[in-house]
Design a protein around this motif. Structure first.
Motif, PDB file in Angstrom:
ATOM      1  N   LYS A 183      44.016  42.894  44.901  1.00 11.82           N
ATOM      2  CA  LYS A 183      45.058  44.055  45.268  1.00 11.82           C
ATOM      3  C   LYS A 183      45.354  44.190  46.795  1.00 11.82           C
ATOM      4  CE  LYS A 183      44.030  48.385  45.589  1.00 11.82           C
ATOM      5  NZ  LYS A 183      43.545  49.728  44.977  1.00 11.82           N
ATOM      6  N   GLN A 184      44.378  43.952  47.657  1.00 10.52           N
ATOM      7  CA  GLN A 184      44.467  43.832  49.056  1.00 10.52           C
ATOM      8  C   GLN A 184      45.424  42.640  49.214  1.00 10.52           C
ATOM      9  OE1 GLN A 184      40.911  44.392  51.376  1.00 10.52           O
ATOM     10  NE2 GLN A 184      41.678  43.774  53.123  1.00 10.52           N
ATOM     11  N   ARG A 185      44.940  41.444  48.976  1.00 11.90           N
ATOM     12  CA  ARG A 185      45.364  40.412  49.261  1.00 11.90           C
ATOM     13  C   ARG A 185      47.091  40.354  49.042  1.00 11.90           C
ATOM     14  NH1 ARG A 185      42.036  35.349  47.022  1.00 11.90           N
ATOM     15  NH2 ARG A 185      43.707  34.098  48.106  1.00 11.90           N
ATOM     16  N   LEU A 186      47.397  40.868  47.707  1.00 16.08           N
ATOM     17  CA  LEU A 186      48.677  40.912  47.260  1.00 16.08           C
ATOM     18  C   LEU A 186      49.455  41.572  48.076  1.00 16.08           C
ATOM     19  CD1 LEU A 186      48.399  41.180  43.346  1.00 16.08           C
ATOM     20  CD2 LEU A 186      49.358  39.306  44.566  1.00 16.08           C
ATOM     21  N   ASN A 187      48.872  43.204  48.628  1.00  8.83           N
ATOM     22  CA  ASN A 187      49.689  43.888  49.339  1.00  8.83           C
ATOM     23  C   ASN A 187      50.050  43.416  50.891  1.00  8.83           C
ATOM     24  OD1 ASN A 187      50.260  45.908  47.366  1.00  8.83           O
ATOM     25  ND2 ASN A 187      48.292  46.891  47.972  1.00  8.83           N
ATOM     26  N   GLU A 188      48.877  42.457  51.289  1.00 11.37           N
ATOM     27  CA  GLU A 188      49.106  41.833  52.615  1.00 11.37           C
ATOM     28  C   GLU A 188      50.141  40.904  52.571  1.00 11.37           C
ATOM     29  OE1 GLU A 188      44.848  40.524  53.290  1.00 11.37           O
ATOM     30  OE2 GLU A 188      44.412  42.161  54.193  1.00 11.37           O
ATOM     31  N   ALA A 189      50.276  40.054  51.433  1.00 10.98           N
ATOM     32  CA  ALA A 189      51.203  38.844  51.278  1.00 10.98           C
ATOM     33  C   ALA A 189      52.544  39.590  51.298  1.00 10.98           C
ATOM     34  CB  ALA A 189      50.736  37.922  49.980  1.00 10.98           C
ATOM     35  N   PHE A 190      52.702  40.770  50.419  1.00  9.40           N
ATOM     36  CA  PHE A 190      53.977  41.081  50.228  1.00  9.40           C
ATOM     37  C   PHE A 190      54.483  41.747  51.554  1.00  9.40           C
ATOM     38  CE2 PHE A 190      52.760  42.395  45.653  1.00  9.40           C
ATOM     39  CZ  PHE A 190      52.995  41.195  45.078  1.00  9.40           C
ATOM     40  N   ALA A 191      53.548  42.539  52.337  1.00 14.11           N
ATOM     41  CA  ALA A 191      53.870  42.931  53.732  1.00 14.11           C
ATOM     42  C   ALA A 191      54.163  41.925  54.612  1.00 14.11           C
ATOM     43  CB  ALA A 191      52.846  43.621  54.310  1.00 14.11           C
ATOM     44  N   GLN A 192      53.676  40.686  54.657  1.00 15.37           N
ATOM     45  CA  GLN A 192      53.783  39.502  55.387  1.00 15.37           C
ATOM     46  C   GLN A 192      55.170  38.943  55.069  1.00 15.37           C
ATOM     47  OE1 GLN A 192      51.514  36.166  54.816  1.00 15.37           O
ATOM     48  NE2 GLN A 192      51.777  35.169  56.783  1.00 15.37           N
ATOM     49  N   LYS A 193      55.583  38.942  53.812  1.00 15.87           N
ATOM     50  CA  LYS A 193      57.033  38.309  53.181  1.00 15.87           C
ATOM     51  C   LYS A 193      58.004  39.499  53.497  1.00 15.87           C
ATOM     52  CE  LYS A 193      54.563  34.764  51.562  1.00 15.87           C
ATOM     53  NZ  LYS A 193      54.747  33.622  52.347  1.00 15.87           N
ATOM     54  N   LYS A 194      57.865  40.554  53.730  1.00 18.10           N
ATOM     55  CA  LYS A 194      58.530  41.747  54.331  1.00 18.10           C
ATOM     56  C   LYS A 194      59.396  42.089  52.812  1.00 18.10           C
ATOM     57  CE  LYS A 194      58.783  40.897  59.117  1.00 18.10           C
ATOM     58  NZ  LYS A 194      59.620  40.593  60.096  1.00 18.10           N
ATOM     59  N   VAL A 195      59.034  41.943  51.674  1.00 16.69           N
ATOM     60  CA  VAL A 195      59.596  42.377  50.459  1.00 16.69           C
ATOM     61  C   VAL A 195      58.874  43.655  49.878  1.00 16.69           C
ATOM     62  CG1 VAL A 195      59.945  40.167  49.694  1.00 16.69           C
ATOM     63  CG2 VAL A 195      57.741  41.073  49.115  1.00 16.69           C
ATOM     64  N   ALA A 196      59.818  44.503  49.300  1.00 16.20           N
ATOM     65  CA  ALA A 196      59.883  45.789  48.819  1.00 16.20           C
ATOM     66  C   ALA A 196      58.949  45.651  47.494  1.00 16.20           C
ATOM     67  CB  ALA A 196      61.137  46.556  48.345  1.00 16.20           C
ATOM     68  N   MET A 197      57.679  45.279  47.662  1.00 14.09           N
ATOM     69  CA  MET A 197      56.765  45.038  46.694  1.00 14.09           C
ATOM     70  C   MET A 197      55.238  45.882  47.115  1.00 14.09           C
ATOM     71  SD  MET A 197      57.668  41.254  45.381  1.00 14.09           S
ATOM     72  CE  MET A 197      56.553  41.275  44.040  1.00 14.09           C
ATOM     73  N   GLN A 198      54.808  46.147  46.105  1.00  9.00           N
ATOM     74  CA  GLN A 198      53.414  46.721  46.213  1.00  9.00           C
ATOM     75  C   GLN A 198      52.453  46.485  44.847  1.00  9.00           C
ATOM     76  OE1 GLN A 198      52.520  50.987  46.209  1.00  9.00           O
ATOM     77  NE2 GLN A 198      54.845  51.079  46.527  1.00  9.00           N
ATOM     78  N   ALA A 199      50.927  46.344  45.097  1.00  3.93           N
ATOM     79  CA  ALA A 199      50.198  46.384  43.994  1.00  3.93           C
ATOM     80  C   ALA A 199      49.679  47.777  44.014  1.00  3.93           C
ATOM     81  CB  ALA A 199      49.274  45.409  43.861  1.00  3.93           C
ATOM     82  N   THR A 200      49.409  48.368  42.891  1.00  2.00           N
ATOM     83  CA  THR A 200      48.461  49.709  42.624  1.00  2.00           C
ATOM     84  C   THR A 200      47.454  49.474  41.797  1.00  2.00           C
ATOM     85  OG1 THR A 200      49.917  50.616  40.878  1.00  2.00           O
ATOM     86  CG2 THR A 200      50.748  51.130  43.117  1.00  2.00           C
ATOM     87  N   GLY A 201      46.602  50.588  41.668  1.00  2.00           N
ATOM     88  CA  GLY A 201      45.585  50.776  40.548  1.00  2.00           C
ATOM     89  C   GLY A 201      44.249  50.581  41.219  1.00  2.00           C
ATOM     90  N   ILE A 202      43.149  50.647  40.485  1.00  2.00           N
ATOM     91  CA  ILE A 202      42.018  50.544  41.003  1.00  2.00           C
ATOM     92  C   ILE A 202      41.245  49.392  40.221  1.00  2.00           C
ATOM     93  CG2 ILE A 202      39.890  51.872  40.662  1.00  2.00           C
ATOM     94  CD1 ILE A 202      41.181  54.348  40.499  1.00  2.00           C
ATOM     95  N   GLY A 203      40.423  48.454  41.237  1.00  2.00           N
ATOM     96  CA  GLY A 203      39.400  47.750  40.468  1.00  2.00           C
ATOM     97  C   GLY A 203      40.395  46.637  39.669  1.00  2.00           C
ATOM     98  N   SER A 204      39.789  46.439  38.487  1.00  2.00           N
ATOM     99  CA  SER A 204      40.445  45.365  37.583  1.00  2.00           C
ATOM    100  C   SER A 204      41.538  45.672  36.736  1.00  2.00           C
ATOM    101  CB  SER A 204      39.064  44.728  36.630  1.00  2.00           C
ATOM    102  OG  SER A 204      39.009  45.978  35.960  1.00  2.00           O
ATOM    103  N   LEU A 205      42.090  46.983  37.066  1.00  7.01           N
ATOM    104  CA  LEU A 205      43.475  47.418  36.321  1.00  7.01           C
ATOM    105  C   LEU A 205      44.338  47.525  37.419  1.00  7.01           C
ATOM    106  CD1 LEU A 205      42.190  50.018  33.876  1.00  7.01           C
ATOM    107  CD2 LEU A 205      42.751  47.272  33.624  1.00  7.01           C
ATOM    108  N   LEU A 206      45.535  46.729  37.376  1.00  8.05           N
ATOM    109  CA  LEU A 206      46.416  46.654  38.790  1.00  8.05           C
ATOM    110  C   LEU A 206      47.747  46.641  38.011  1.00  8.05           C
ATOM    111  CD1 LEU A 206      44.802  44.108  40.958  1.00  8.05           C
ATOM    112  CD2 LEU A 206      44.342  46.520  41.116  1.00  8.05           C
TER     113      LEU A 206
END
Length: 436
Positions: free
Chosen positions: A340-363
């Motif tokens: 989740k953290q890596r995806l959100n960092e990637a989306f922020a770096q690419k400057k796209v309106a995307m985010q990953a939510t959830g807890i643990g293994s359910l995202l």
């Protein structure tokens, strides 16, 4: 991979992706057309349909799926959280084979069910007694009718956008095929408004049911304070508080009730606890569940030919005892948090309106920057979800059309690396349509 199309509008990008997808999957399309001759829309499980047509799978091994056109995917969907152990875990296979060879339909108690019930009771704080059934849907239905029978009250409180099975769905309002319980609908994560409703309906509410993290609603976690407010109010008014942990029970050794330190009156289970076979269970406080004790006069009946089927019982017991140990649960949740953290960092770096939510293994991946605390906050973004889904599949990664993921134990570091790289590449390629 397609060439960069930074000037494509969303509709054109999706149409092109669908064309490439259809061209690459002629056998799945043919199967889809043929299936429609005997099933409505070629479908017998609604969530598995997506446009232009779903791929059909030939086999699964470990964390890989192979479709009938020969494409191989890394499975990030995990059978909507039932596939925790992957597709061929040796201990699960061995348990199933042993049960299979010993006979399938014994028509009586077997050697596995008592062990599985003890294992579940040992993991989850709310369970004094438990009964098995065949799905999470059935588990939730049984929990609700138990609450109604014991309290003598009629109404159920659920939450807008919630999902508790095929006949307990509340996205966009109650489904036309829902079970006909009198309902009181509340807003997830809004403690003040919910408590006002509880006070108004306290004499008719038999139960409050919710997931401590909404799965189908978009991997939206409940605030602990919200859950505690429900616990306090339900205890005050004699209302049965039901945690639907069909999905979330995997998120720690004792589910999210353990994480939050909040003990519901009843808990429903399903999915992975059956080892990949059909499974459901409902359990909770002795004062509620002992009503099903057939040795006592006036007990409630609960039938079900396959409640204790040997495949689910045997595979489930081995899974909890030897495979999904408490340490394994913690390890998988940590892997999910890292993804989740890596995806959100990637989306922020690419400057796209995307985010990953959830807890643990359910995202779940969403297509917005704004915070999400309840289903009404979610931007439907149907075309963006379709584009991302098809593009991830064409890069060899399988997840749900709505962006939902349920990680399995057999995923490896290279699988997570590849998924993040693929998602980042799509964000790069389609930045012009994903930035807002």
């Amino acid at each position: 991979m397609p060439d960069t199309r930074i000037n494509y509008d969303l509709a054109t990008a999706l149409k092109d992706s669908e064309r490439r997808y259809a061209t690459a999957n002629p056998k799945s399309e043919q199967r889809f057309r043929k299936a429609a001759e005997s099933m409505p829309g070629g479908n017998t499980r609604t969530v598995l349909h997506y446009s232009p047509f779903p791929v059909a799978f030939q086999k699964g091994e470990g964390q890989r799926l192979t479709d009938i056109d020969g494409h191989v995917y890394t499975d990030f969907l995990g059978e909507y959280s039932a596939g925790l152990y992957g597709h061929s875990h040796p201990k699960i296979i061995a348990a199933a084979e042993s049960a299979l060879k010993a006979g399938l339909v014994l028509g009586g108690p077997n050697e596995y069910e008592a062990e599985l019930s003890a294992l579940v009771k040992g993991r989850f704080p709310s369970i004094d007694l438990i009964r098995f059934c065949n799905s999470g849907t059935e588990a939730n239905l049984m929990a609700l009718v138990t609450a109604r029978a014991v309290t003598g009250r009629s109404h159920i409180m659920a939450f807008e956008g919630g999902y508790h099975g095929g006949v307990l769905a509340f996205k966009g309002g109650p489904s036309a095929v829902n079970a006909p319980f009198p309902m009181v609908m509340a807003t997830y994560n809004d403690a003040d408004a919910t408590l006002t409703l509880v006070e108004k309906h306290k004499h008719e509410l038999a139960a409050i049911i919710l997931e401590p993290m909404m799965g189908g609603g978009g991997a939206i976690a409940a605030d602990r304070a919200f859950l505690q407010a429900l616990r306090d109010a339900s205890a005050k008014h004699g209302i049965v508080l039901i945690f639907d942990e069909v999905m979330t029970s995997r998120l720690s050794p004792g589910g999210l009730q353990e994480v939050h330190g909040i003990r519901p009156d009843m808990t429903s289970f399903g999915k992975y606890i059956g080892g990949g076979f059909s499974f459901g269970a409902f359990g909770g406080a002795r004062r509620l569940m002992e009503r099903y004790d057939p040795t006592k006069p006036g007990s409630l009946a609960h039938a079900g030919t396959f409640n204790n089927n040997v495949m689910s019982m045997a595979a489930g017991a081995v899974g909890l005892r030897e495979v999904y140990t408490p340490d394994a649960a913690r390890t998988l949740s940590a892997a999910g948090e890292s993804l989740k953290q890596r995806l959100n960092e990637a989306f922020a770096q690419k400057k796209v309106a995307m985010q990953a939510t959830g807890i643990g293994s359910l995202l779940c991946i969403h297509f917005q920057r704004t915070p999400i605390r309840r289903p009404a906050d979610v931007d439907a973004a149907e075309e963006k979800r379709a584009l991302f889904h098809l593009e991830m599949m064409q890069r060899g990664y399988y997840l749900a059309r709505r962006g939902y993921m349920a990680l399995s134990m057999v995923l490896e570091p290279r699988d997570y690396d590849g998924f993040v790289a693929a998602a980042g590449a799509i964000a790069d390629e389609y930045a012009s349509v994903l930035k807002e």
